[in-house]
Design an enzyme around this catalytic site. Structure first.
Site: not given
Length: 269
Positions: A121, A205
């Protein structure tokens, strides 16, 4: 090696790598301290209460978590070998009644939902701390800790592109491009824990650092030009599983996906 995806997506992959050097020594020390205990991303936490979808104005929710908001594509293993999307950098704010440090991560990745053993990521952190706003660019191959990109300037309103490509299950690249400044950074990663290649995701997130950090009001983040790469081409996020975040029994985000975009809005206090 896996077959490559469409050339248009691959053009953003660069030859140079970047080392993790802080934007300032003080902020770097803080980031190292809060990340030394473990990786940034955790598997989406199930079991949060499921308030009525109307609480967030989103009637298409599939999953509530305590830390992920966005969209996740799920397929058979060895399906997704790339994920990409661009977004405008938001101005983070403290939630209503909140003071001190608050942060959120905006990122694109491969694996981490149904495959929790590894995640490739890249993205940015948006942070407000007693009114002071800061941004940091990073990459990660979970379960290794997050590393910062060096010299990558980020300002509110910048147009950022994030892309990860798996050359194999154990090697790949993470790339960020700031279209507003013309800067590009790439990290080449090899000999990593094996990916499953069964998830592609676009996420805002509330990341973990010995526990979830205080979550910033990030406004609205829209990932555009969203594609998940396969060996035969690319697919958009339509039909992806939608994740939203619940805090203290209340839905604080509203996420949705279309054929080529993923939108995540902060709806909390």
């Amino acid at each position: 090696m896996f077959a490559r995806i469409a050339p248009a997506l691959l053009q953003i992959i660069l030859a140079a790598t970047a080392l993790g050097i802080p934007t300032s020594q003080e902020r770097h020390a803080q980031r190292v301290a809060r990340r030394a205990s473990g990786p940034q991303v955790v598997h989406p936490v199930q079991g949060a209460s499921h308030p009525a979808a109307a609480a967030s104005g989103n009637t298409t929710n599939d999953v509530y978590t305590t830390n992920w908001a966005g969209a996740v594509l799920v397929a058979e293993p060895n399906t997704y070998i790339a994920a990409t999307g661009s977004f405008i950098v938001p101005t983070p704010r403290e939630p209503s009644g909140g003071t001190g440090f608050h942060s959120a991560s905006i990122w694109v990745g491969i694996d981490g939902d149904t495959c929790g053993s590894a995640i490739l990521q890249t993205g940015i952190d948006v942070t407000v701390s007693d009114g002071a706003i800061s941004y940091d660019a990073w990459y990660e191959w979970f379960p290794a800790p997050t590393s910062d990109f060096s010299g990558f300037t980020i300002r509110a309103g910048d147009n950022i592109s994030a892309t990860v490509i798996a050359d194999s299950r154990t090697s790949g690249t993470a790339t960020l491009i700031n279209y507003s400044t013309g800067q590009e950074v790439t990290k080449i990663l090899t000999s990593q824990p094996a990916l499953c290649l069964e998830n592609a995701e676009w996420i805002v997130e509330d990341y973990s650092s010995g526990g979830l950090v205080p979550f910033a009001n990030f406004g609205t983040v829209t990932f555009k030009d969203v594609l998940a790469g396969t060996s035969t081409g690319g697919v958009g996020p339509a039909g992806a599983t939608i994740f939203d975040i619940v805090k203290n029994g209340r839905v604080v985000t509203s996420a949705s996906a279309s054929s080529s975009s993923v939108t995540v809005s902060y709806t909390g206090p």
